[in-house]
Scaffold this active site. Structure first.
Site, PDB file in Angstrom:
ATOM      1  N   HIS A 158      41.071 -23.675 -16.548  1.00  0.00           N
ATOM      2  CA  HIS A 158      40.663 -23.657 -18.027  1.00  0.00           C
ATOM      3  C   HIS A 158      39.237 -23.205 -18.290  1.00  0.00           C
ATOM      4  O   HIS A 158      38.730 -23.105 -19.460  1.00  0.00           O
ATOM      5  CB  HIS A 158      40.546 -25.068 -18.709  1.00  0.00           C
ATOM      6  CG  HIS A 158      41.012 -25.126 -20.088  1.00  0.00           C
ATOM      7  ND1 HIS A 158      40.195 -25.438 -20.994  1.00  0.00           N
ATOM      8  CD2 HIS A 158      42.225 -24.897 -20.471  1.00  0.00           C
ATOM      9  CE1 HIS A 158      40.800 -25.575 -22.175  1.00  0.00           C
ATOM     10  NE2 HIS A 158      42.061 -25.012 -21.886  1.00  0.00           N
ATOM     11  N   LYS A 189      36.415 -20.531 -18.935  1.00  0.00           N
ATOM     12  CA  LYS A 189      36.289 -19.141 -19.353  1.00  0.00           C
ATOM     13  C   LYS A 189      34.889 -18.691 -19.063  1.00  0.00           C
ATOM     14  O   LYS A 189      33.783 -18.956 -19.680  1.00  0.00           O
ATOM     15  CB  LYS A 189      36.414 -19.177 -21.044  1.00  0.00           C
ATOM     16  CG  LYS A 189      37.816 -19.777 -21.213  1.00  0.00           C
ATOM     17  CD  LYS A 189      37.820 -21.179 -21.635  1.00  0.00           C
ATOM     18  CE  LYS A 189      39.098 -21.433 -22.321  1.00  0.00           C
ATOM     19  NZ  LYS A 189      39.138 -23.011 -22.591  1.00  0.00           N
ATOM     20  N   ASP A 230      27.330  -7.982 -12.678  1.00  0.00           N
ATOM     21  CA  ASP A 230      26.274  -7.626 -11.887  1.00  0.00           C
ATOM     22  C   ASP A 230      25.448  -8.784 -11.091  1.00  0.00           C
ATOM     23  O   ASP A 230      24.331  -8.687 -10.944  1.00  0.00           O
ATOM     24  CB  ASP A 230      25.248  -6.557 -12.580  1.00  0.00           C
ATOM     25  CG  ASP A 230      25.639  -5.427 -13.031  1.00  0.00           C
ATOM     26  OD1 ASP A 230      26.790  -5.054 -12.399  1.00  0.00           O
ATOM     27  OD2 ASP A 230      25.242  -4.701 -14.003  1.00  0.00           O
TER      28      ASP A 230
END
EC number: 3.1.-.-
Length: 240
Positions: free
Chosen positions: A179, A181, A186
């Site tokens: 779940h 996100k 870089d």
């Protein structure tokens, strides 16, 4: 005009010395300055100070100030980002704008984690793939669900480079889904948000996220690598 030129010359010399000794901490530089050994230890004597109209002591003090400023700039930074109705004046950048900017600016690596990847973000994911084709190393971590299956089938069979990796969460007892996100580029900036990669997450829901910079964000990557190491993810094999 002469003073401006001299200032540029001083700045150039300071940047050259700092680049040469970038591994040295500000504390070490301060201690050398305090002991009067900075000229010998940090190559200041090799600089032609007569052209700059500054003394060794002045140059050394400027060197320390720039080092302190440089270190401060490299410390963690946080910016809040939001998906909110247009009439709400919160003076925060929009989720979609930050995501596009990060992917566009990626030079070396892109890491994406998400629960849902809907058709609405196909354009964004296409930009990620284009970055991989240009040589950027891409790692995508997704939950196992119909939207993930659709995304994988949509790109399967295309000319995918070896540096484009997709991992799907297997699920485990007690931890039913991925779940998190996150978008990291870089290994310098990470966008951590409540927003899924979907129309609702990016446009229709009220979502808040943070754009974080600094070395501490590498913890996120390390967590995911440990999960892969412990067999919580299946790596998608594009070619038999």
């Amino acid at each position: 005009m002469r003073n401006v030129t001299r200032s540029h010359m001083v700045l150039h010399q300071i940047q050259s010395v700092l680049k040469k000794y970038e591994e040295v901490s500000a504390q070490e530089l301060y201690e050398s300055l305090d002991k009067g050994t900075v000229q010998r230890e940090f190559g200041v004597r090799s600089v032609d100070l007569s052209r700059l109209s500054v003394s060794e002591e002045q140059f050394s003090e400027l060197l320390l100030l720039f080092k302190l400023y440089s270190d401060q700039q490299q410390q963690s930074s946080i910016e809040f980002v939001a998906t909110v109705p247009s009439e709400v004046d919160v003076r925060l950048r929009k989720t979609i704008a930050v995501i596009r900017e990060m992917i566009h600016g990626a030079q070396n690596t892109i890491l994406v984690t998400g629960y849902a990847v809907s058709e609405y973000v196909d354009e964004i994911m296409e930009r990620v793939l284009e970055k991989a084709l240009a040589g950027v190393n891409v790692d995508i971590f997704l939950d196992r669900n119909p939207q993930t299956d659709r995304y994988i089938e949509n790109i399967r069979g295309r000319n995918l480079p070896s540096n484009f990796n997709v991992y799907v969460y297997k699920g485990s007892q007690g931890y039913s889904s991925l779940h998190a996100k996150v978008i990291m580029v870089d290994e310098e900036k990470a966008f951590v948000s409540s927003a899924n990669l979907s129309y609702n997450g990016i446009v229709n829901n009220i979502e808040i996220g943070t754009l974080v910079g600094g070395e501490k964000i590498l913890v996120i990557k390390n967590v995911l690598l440990e999960l892969v190491k412990n067999n919580y993810f299946e790596k998608i094999i594009w070619y038999a």
